[in-house]
Design an enzyme around this catalytic site. Structure first.
Site, PDB file in Angstrom:
ATOM      1  N   LYS A  48       0.923  -1.317   0.083  1.00 48.63           N
ATOM      2  CA  LYS A  48       0.223  -0.235  -0.006  1.00 48.63           C
ATOM      3  C   LYS A  48       0.903   1.234   0.125  1.00 48.63           C
ATOM      4  O   LYS A  48       1.521   1.388   1.086  1.00 48.63           O
ATOM      5  CB  LYS A  48      -0.959  -0.036   1.166  1.00 48.63           C
ATOM      6  CG  LYS A  48      -2.157   0.598   1.058  1.00 48.63           C
ATOM      7  CD  LYS A  48      -2.172   1.969   0.635  1.00 48.63           C
ATOM      8  CE  LYS A  48      -2.121   3.123   2.113  1.00 48.63           C
ATOM      9  NZ  LYS A  48      -1.692   4.240   1.565  1.00 48.63           N
ATOM     10  N   GLY A  98       5.630   4.409   9.768  1.00 54.66           N
ATOM     11  CA  GLY A  98       5.008   5.602   9.867  1.00 54.66           C
ATOM     12  C   GLY A  98       4.873   6.008  11.431  1.00 54.66           C
ATOM     13  O   GLY A  98       5.419   5.832  12.188  1.00 54.66           O
ATOM     14  N   SER A  99       3.524   6.717  11.329  1.00 53.46           N
ATOM     15  CA  SER A  99       3.561   7.404  12.672  1.00 53.46           C
ATOM     16  C   SER A  99       2.961   6.630  13.794  1.00 53.46           C
ATOM     17  O   SER A  99       2.517   5.062  13.634  1.00 53.46           O
ATOM     18  CB  SER A  99       2.545   8.670  12.531  1.00 53.46           C
ATOM     19  OG  SER A  99       1.066   8.025  12.380  1.00 53.46           O
ATOM     20  N   GLY A 132       0.326   3.422  13.772  1.00 57.45           N
ATOM     21  CA  GLY A 132       1.069   1.877  14.103  1.00 57.45           C
ATOM     22  C   GLY A 132       0.061   1.201  15.202  1.00 57.45           C
ATOM     23  O   GLY A 132       0.007   0.042  15.106  1.00 57.45           O
ATOM     24  N   GLU A 187       7.673   0.146  12.672  1.00 55.49           N
ATOM     25  CA  GLU A 187       8.929   0.744  12.514  1.00 55.49           C
ATOM     26  C   GLU A 187       8.243   2.310  12.461  1.00 55.49           C
ATOM     27  O   GLU A 187       7.574   2.926  11.642  1.00 55.49           O
ATOM     28  CB  GLU A 187       9.650   0.587  11.336  1.00 55.49           C
ATOM     29  CG  GLU A 187      10.986   1.014  11.496  1.00 55.49           C
ATOM     30  CD  GLU A 187      11.278   2.530  11.223  1.00 55.49           C
ATOM     31  OE1 GLU A 187      11.199   3.386  11.991  1.00 55.49           O
ATOM     32  OE2 GLU A 187      11.819   2.694   9.956  1.00 55.49           O
ATOM     33  N   CYS A 247      12.811   9.095  10.255  1.00 53.93           N
ATOM     34  CA  CYS A 247      12.382   8.596  11.481  1.00 53.93           C
ATOM     35  C   CYS A 247      13.578   8.639  12.298  1.00 53.93           C
ATOM     36  O   CYS A 247      13.534   8.930  13.363  1.00 53.93           O
ATOM     37  CB  CYS A 247      11.615   7.080  11.438  1.00 53.93           C
ATOM     38  SG  CYS A 247      12.735   6.017  10.458  1.00 53.93           S
ATOM     39  N   GLU A 297       8.144  14.295  17.780  1.00 54.65           N
ATOM     40  CA  GLU A 297       8.769  14.074  16.418  1.00 54.65           C
ATOM     41  C   GLU A 297       8.158  15.457  15.705  1.00 54.65           C
ATOM     42  O   GLU A 297       6.948  15.486  15.543  1.00 54.65           O
ATOM     43  CB  GLU A 297       8.431  12.961  15.802  1.00 54.65           C
ATOM     44  CG  GLU A 297       9.153  12.516  14.657  1.00 54.65           C
ATOM     45  CD  GLU A 297       8.887  11.262  14.121  1.00 54.65           C
ATOM     46  OE1 GLU A 297       7.777  10.627  14.227  1.00 54.65           O
ATOM     47  OE2 GLU A 297       9.598  10.568  13.695  1.00 54.65           O
TER      48      GLU A 297
END
Ligand code: NAD
Length: 483
Positions: free
Chosen positions: A177, A230-231, A235, A252, A286, A386
């Site tokens: 995706k 991703g975020s 997640g 991750e 990241c 972040e």
């Protein structure tokens, strides 16, 4: 520069198809203009892709191959990427913003994953377990089946490559995706799969909204394993969906990673770490070096160097930044840029000082000035959350234990760094920093060979390295009773 194709489709079961959810406009963040449109998958499209992958898995075609043969196909996909590096890098720069030379590095890095995991395909071996003379027992690894891979927009080609290469090398069929902000460059994976002769349905590449196609894919009952980058928020949603189906996932997620800089640091060398650590990909990494914790004796020197690097960066469209060096592109979107600007403004309200940057640039596109903040205290939002942008926070420390405490004082734990000539000090820090990966005297030291992943809210499971392969297989034990 040649024209970009105006409309791009999804790749499902070996065919290029429209999306049931219509189209999304892909914006060039270097200009603010519409670059192209991409098909958006709906629930039915996702279902077709998963079923195609399931059919390939159940046919046994990939696991039945001798691993060296499968590995060669995976390696050939990497060579296909390199053969098309200029074309893919150009599209990646236009849709994502990064300087063209960084895009070239990303494609080369992506190709390395196919080389590395293609090589490993025939090295994944089980073991024999002694049970006494009445038995013969051994283990072997089998692929999960359908691997769903949900990709972020910051390194779309590299992130796809690292999951897809390991997934295929171990004999899984994959549904990728792609991110809705940067879906275009992923066409190359479909072309590569076809070029190397993988069966139809072994690789499906589709774009769709996260809350729609992403959510349907991660909750699909025929998906056997999920990899997500991703975020944290997403997640958690994906892990929850995976838990409902009792399938494993690798997460991750983000980071708020700190470099601990001691007073014996080599400042000339550290300038390169500043450029790479926080201004590469406009800080949308990241594992970015978003906090520098510096010994109070060298605080002013490090601030001067950071401001010098930030001011020397030539910022503008990535497509015009061809040569490696002191330059930076836009952020991926206006929304991400505005979020970063708001975080800097909030930091200022909380007492931080903007040593340089902090503002939107007065040119079209999603540009943010390279930013260095001082007078940041460890508990400020800017030091805890972040930013995912070119914003460096510099925090002084007095002694080693304070530095470690600040480094470990966020909910993340992706990477950490230590800069010193004193090996004992570096080793102690490496032991005490709670993070999945420690860099000593070079931010981003490592490679596709070294395991990468987080502690705490930075996620679980590992991508890269030998460890990652084990995320894509399950162990079967065979115990034979000997009469
Ligand atoms: P995101 O986590 O929302 O999106 C990443 C991917 O997940 C995209 O493909 C998206 O379509 C998909 N997705 C979104 N919602 C989903 C859902 N409910 N179910 C399944 N898939 C879903 O990230 P974003 O909105 O693109 O960026 C927001 C923040 O995430 C950034 O500011 C940054 O802090 C962080 N981020 C981190 C990384 C990283 O490498 N760790 C990468 C991108 C973004």
């Amino acid at each position: 520069m040649t024209r970009v194709k105006p409309y791009w489709q999804n790749y499902i079961d070996g065919a290029w198809v429209d999306g049931g959810a219509g189209r999304v406009e892909v914006i060039n963040p270097g200009s603010g203009d519409v670059l192209a449109e991409h098909a958006l998958a709906d629930e039915t499209d996702v279902d077709r892709a998963v079923h195609a992958a399931k059919r390939v898995h159940e046919s046994g075609a990939l696991p039945a191959m001798r691993p060296v043969e499968r590995g060669r196909m995976v390696q050939a996909m990497g060579r296909y990427l390199l053969d098309h590096i200029d074309e893919v890098a150009r599209i990646l720069t236009l849709e994502q913003g990064k300087p063209l030379w960084e895009a070239q590095h990303e494609i080369a890095g992506a190709a390395r994953y196919f080389e590395y995991y293609g090589n490993q395909a025939e090295t994944l071996e089980g073991r024999s377990i002694p049970l006494g003379s009445g038995y013969f027992d051994f283990t072997h690894y089998e692929p999960y089946g359908v691997s769903a891979q949900i990709i972020p927009w910051n390194f779309p080609v590299e992130m796809t490559a690292r999951s897809l290469s390991a997934g295929l090398a171990t004999g899984n069929a994959c549904v990728v995706k792609t991110p809705e902000l940067t879906p275009l460059s992923s066409w190359v994976f479909a072309d590569a799969a076809e070029a190397v002769g993988l069966p139809k349905g072994a690789v499906n590449v589709l774009c769709g909204w996260g809350h729609q196609a992403g959510a349907v894919l991660s909750a699909h009952k025929d998906v056997n394993q999920i990899v997500f980058t991703g975020s944290v928020k997403t997640g958690i949603a994906i892990a929850t969906a995976a838990a409902q189906n009792v399938v494993p996932c690798v997460l991750e997620l983000g980071g708020k990673s700190a470099a601990i800089v001691y007073d014996d640091v080599d400042l000339d060398a550290f300038e390169i770490d500043i450029r790479q650590g926080i201004f590469k990909n406009a800080g949308q990494v990241c594992s970015a070096m978003s906090r520098v914790l510096v010994h109070q004796n060298r605080h002013d020197d490090v601030v001067d160097r950071a401001v010098k690097i930030a001011k020397s960066l030539s910022v503008g469209p990535g497509s015009e930044r061809v040569e490696a060096g002191l330059n930076m592109g836009p952020m991926v979107s206006m929304a991400q840029r505005d979020r970063a600007v708001a975080m800097v403004a909030e930091a200022e309200r909380q007492g931080a000082n903007i040593a340089t940057g902090g503002r939107r640039m007065n040119i079209p596109g999603a540009f943010l000035e390279p930013t260095v903040l001082t007078d940041v205290s460890p508990e400020m939002t800017i030091a805890q959350e972040e930013v995912f942008g070119p914003v460096l926070s510099i925090i002084p420390f007095q002694d080693e234990s304070q530095a470690i405490e600040i480094a470990n004082g966020t909910e993340y734990g992706l990477v950490g760094g230590v800069f010193t000539r004193d090996l004992d000090r570096a080793t102690r820090a490496a032991q005490r920093i709670r993070a999945g990966q420690i860099f000593v005297n070079q931010w981003f030291a490592g490679g596709v060979e070294t395991p990468f992943g987080g502690y705490g809210k930075s996620g679980y499971g590992r991508e890269k390295g030998r460890e990652a392969l084990l995320n894509y297989v399950q162990t079967k034990n065979v115990a034979i009773s000997i009469k």
